[in-house]
Design a protein around this motif. Structure first.
Motif, PDB file in Angstrom:
ATOM      1  N   LEU A 102       7.102  18.060   0.726  1.00 54.31           N
ATOM      2  CA  LEU A 102       7.744  16.808   0.318  1.00 54.31           C
ATOM      3  C   LEU A 102       9.105  16.637   0.982  1.00 54.31           C
ATOM      4  CD1 LEU A 102       6.819  16.975  -3.463  1.00 54.31           C
ATOM      5  CD2 LEU A 102       5.971  15.272  -1.825  1.00 54.31           C
ATOM      6  N   SER A 103       9.838  17.734   1.117  1.00 51.71           N
ATOM      7  CA  SER A 103      11.142  17.672   1.788  1.00 51.71           C
ATOM      8  C   SER A 103      10.985  17.255   3.250  1.00 51.71           C
ATOM      9  CB  SER A 103      11.840  19.025   1.708  1.00 51.71           C
ATOM     10  OG  SER A 103      12.098  19.362   0.369  1.00 51.71           O
ATOM     11  N   VAL A 129       4.435   5.685  -5.303  1.00 51.75           N
ATOM     12  CA  VAL A 129       4.638   5.748  -6.754  1.00 51.75           C
ATOM     13  C   VAL A 129       3.628   6.697  -7.391  1.00 51.75           C
ATOM     14  CG1 VAL A 129       4.471   4.427  -8.901  1.00 51.75           C
ATOM     15  CG2 VAL A 129       5.756   3.501  -6.972  1.00 51.75           C
ATOM     16  N   LEU A 130       2.363   6.562  -7.018  1.00 53.78           N
ATOM     17  CA  LEU A 130       1.330   7.410  -7.617  1.00 53.78           C
ATOM     18  C   LEU A 130       1.536   8.883  -7.306  1.00 53.78           C
ATOM     19  CD1 LEU A 130      -1.859   5.219  -7.076  1.00 53.78           C
ATOM     20  CD2 LEU A 130      -0.588   5.595  -9.201  1.00 53.78           C
ATOM     21  N   THR A 131       1.849   9.206  -6.063  1.00 57.23           N
ATOM     22  CA  THR A 131       2.052  10.612  -5.725  1.00 57.23           C
ATOM     23  C   THR A 131       3.355  11.145  -6.321  1.00 57.23           C
ATOM     24  OG1 THR A 131       3.013  10.017  -3.587  1.00 57.23           O
ATOM     25  CG2 THR A 131       0.672  10.564  -3.615  1.00 57.23           C
ATOM     26  N   SER A 132       4.345  10.288  -6.452  1.00 55.66           N
ATOM     27  CA  SER A 132       5.629  10.728  -7.006  1.00 55.66           C
ATOM     28  C   SER A 132       5.527  11.063  -8.483  1.00 55.66           C
ATOM     29  CB  SER A 132       6.687   9.642  -6.817  1.00 55.66           C
ATOM     30  OG  SER A 132       6.932   9.455  -5.459  1.00 55.66           O
ATOM     31  N   ILE A 134       9.096   5.884   1.968  1.00 58.68           N
ATOM     32  CA  ILE A 134       8.773   7.292   2.185  1.00 58.68           C
ATOM     33  C   ILE A 134       9.907   8.167   1.672  1.00 58.68           C
ATOM     34  CG2 ILE A 134       8.404   9.071   3.943  1.00 58.68           C
ATOM     35  CD1 ILE A 134       6.930   6.955   5.601  1.00 58.68           C
ATOM     36  N   ILE A 135      11.128   7.786   1.957  1.00 56.24           N
ATOM     37  CA  ILE A 135      12.291   8.562   1.527  1.00 56.24           C
ATOM     38  C   ILE A 135      12.369   8.611   0.010  1.00 56.24           C
ATOM     39  CG2 ILE A 135      14.822   8.660   1.511  1.00 56.24           C
ATOM     40  CD1 ILE A 135      14.667   7.192   4.286  1.00 56.24           C
ATOM     41  N   LEU A 136      12.331   7.459  -0.633  1.00 64.99           N
ATOM     42  CA  LEU A 136      12.523   7.399  -2.092  1.00 64.99           C
ATOM     43  C   LEU A 136      11.405   8.080  -2.860  1.00 64.99           C
ATOM     44  CD1 LEU A 136      13.924   3.777  -2.527  1.00 64.99           C
ATOM     45  CD2 LEU A 136      15.177   5.942  -2.511  1.00 64.99           C
ATOM     46  N   SER A 137      10.165   7.790  -2.502  1.00 60.33           N
ATOM     47  CA  SER A 137       9.049   8.361  -3.262  1.00 60.33           C
ATOM     48  C   SER A 137       8.999   9.877  -3.125  1.00 60.33           C
ATOM     49  CB  SER A 137       7.719   7.723  -2.849  1.00 60.33           C
ATOM     50  OG  SER A 137       7.448   7.975  -1.483  1.00 60.33           O
ATOM     51  N   ASN A 138       9.221  10.371  -1.935  1.00 60.62           N
ATOM     52  CA  ASN A 138       9.153  11.813  -1.732  1.00 60.62           C
ATOM     53  C   ASN A 138      10.392  12.522  -2.266  1.00 60.62           C
ATOM     54  OD1 ASN A 138       6.554  12.469  -0.286  1.00 60.62           O
ATOM     55  ND2 ASN A 138       7.309  10.751   0.901  1.00 60.62           N
ATOM     56  N   ALA A 139      11.545  11.890  -2.196  1.00 57.38           N
ATOM     57  CA  ALA A 139      12.748  12.488  -2.777  1.00 57.38           C
ATOM     58  C   ALA A 139      12.593  12.619  -4.293  1.00 57.38           C
ATOM     59  CB  ALA A 139      13.982  11.658  -2.431  1.00 57.38           C
ATOM     60  N   PHE A 140      12.028  11.606  -4.925  1.00 56.46           N
ATOM     61  CA  PHE A 140      11.770  11.679  -6.365  1.00 56.46           C
ATOM     62  C   PHE A 140      10.792  12.813  -6.670  1.00 56.46           C
ATOM     63  CE2 PHE A 140       9.309  10.500 -10.144  1.00 56.46           C
ATOM     64  CZ  PHE A 140      10.340  10.430 -11.078  1.00 56.46           C
ATOM     65  N   ALA A 141       9.739  12.923  -5.875  1.00 50.46           N
ATOM     66  CA  ALA A 141       8.756  13.986  -6.074  1.00 50.46           C
ATOM     67  C   ALA A 141       9.384  15.368  -5.875  1.00 50.46           C
ATOM     68  CB  ALA A 141       7.565  13.790  -5.137  1.00 50.46           C
ATOM     69  N   VAL A 142      10.302  15.487  -4.912  1.00 51.55           N
ATOM     70  CA  VAL A 142      11.018  16.753  -4.714  1.00 51.55           C
ATOM     71  C   VAL A 142      11.792  17.103  -5.988  1.00 51.55           C
ATOM     72  CG1 VAL A 142      12.935  17.862  -3.494  1.00 51.55           C
ATOM     73  CG2 VAL A 142      11.198  16.645  -2.202  1.00 51.55           C
ATOM     74  N   LEU A 143      12.489  16.149  -6.553  1.00 47.55           N
ATOM     75  CA  LEU A 143      13.268  16.402  -7.772  1.00 47.55           C
ATOM     76  C   LEU A 143      12.388  16.831  -8.938  1.00 47.55           C
ATOM     77  CD1 LEU A 143      15.876  13.495  -7.647  1.00 47.55           C
ATOM     78  CD2 LEU A 143      16.254  15.915  -7.186  1.00 47.55           C
ATOM     79  N   LEU A 160       0.830  -1.200   0.000  1.00 44.88           N
ATOM     80  CA  LEU A 160       0.000   0.000   0.000  1.00 44.88           C
ATOM     81  C   LEU A 160       0.872   1.261   0.000  1.00 44.88           C
ATOM     82  CD1 LEU A 160      -2.835   1.254   0.227  1.00 44.88           C
ATOM     83  CD2 LEU A 160      -2.591   1.090   2.706  1.00 44.88           C
ATOM     84  N   GLY A 161       1.888   1.281   0.835  1.00 48.09           N
ATOM     85  CA  GLY A 161       2.790   2.430   0.902  1.00 48.09           C
ATOM     86  C   GLY A 161       3.560   2.643  -0.383  1.00 48.09           C
ATOM     87  N   ILE A 162       4.012   1.568  -0.990  1.00 49.16           N
ATOM     88  CA  ILE A 162       4.769   1.668  -2.237  1.00 49.16           C
ATOM     89  C   ILE A 162       3.878   2.172  -3.369  1.00 49.16           C
ATOM     90  CG2 ILE A 162       5.962   0.317  -4.020  1.00 49.16           C
ATOM     91  CD1 ILE A 162       7.090  -1.385  -1.649  1.00 49.16           C
TER      92      ILE A 162
END
Length: 85
Positions: A46-47, A12-15, A61-70, A6-8
């Motif tokens: 996101l940061s 992915v969707l929000t990222s 949480i780290i990977l998806s949000n870091a990607f979204a930040v980028l 569910l978290g993944i």
């Protein structure tokens, strides 16, 4: 449903949610309808999620949000490049 799945999926969707907007901005070189304040608030939020992910040691949480930040930093850079002065 497994909470990790569910978290993944949520991550992915929000990222990837802003990628279509970024592609459109790059293609059209038009940022008139983009709010720079919204982008900066989103990058800030996101940061904080990335920081939270580090505190909790939660890689999804780290990977998806870091990607979204980028993605959103790229969108903000496009805003700065393509805005009409």
């Amino acid at each position: 449903m497994n909470e990790n799945i569910l978290g993944i999926v949520a991550g992915v969707l929000t990222s990837v949610s802003m990628i279509p907007q970024l592609v459109k901005v790059i293609k059209e070189k038009n940022v008139e309808d983009i709010s720079w304040i919204m982008i900066l608030v989103l990058i800030s939020g996101l940061s904080l999620w990335v920081w939270y992910g580090f505190l909790k040691n939660e890689l999804p949480i780290i990977l998806s949000n870091a990607f979204a930040v980028l993605v959103n930093i790229c969108l903000f850079v496009c805003y700065l490049l393509f805005r009409k002065s």
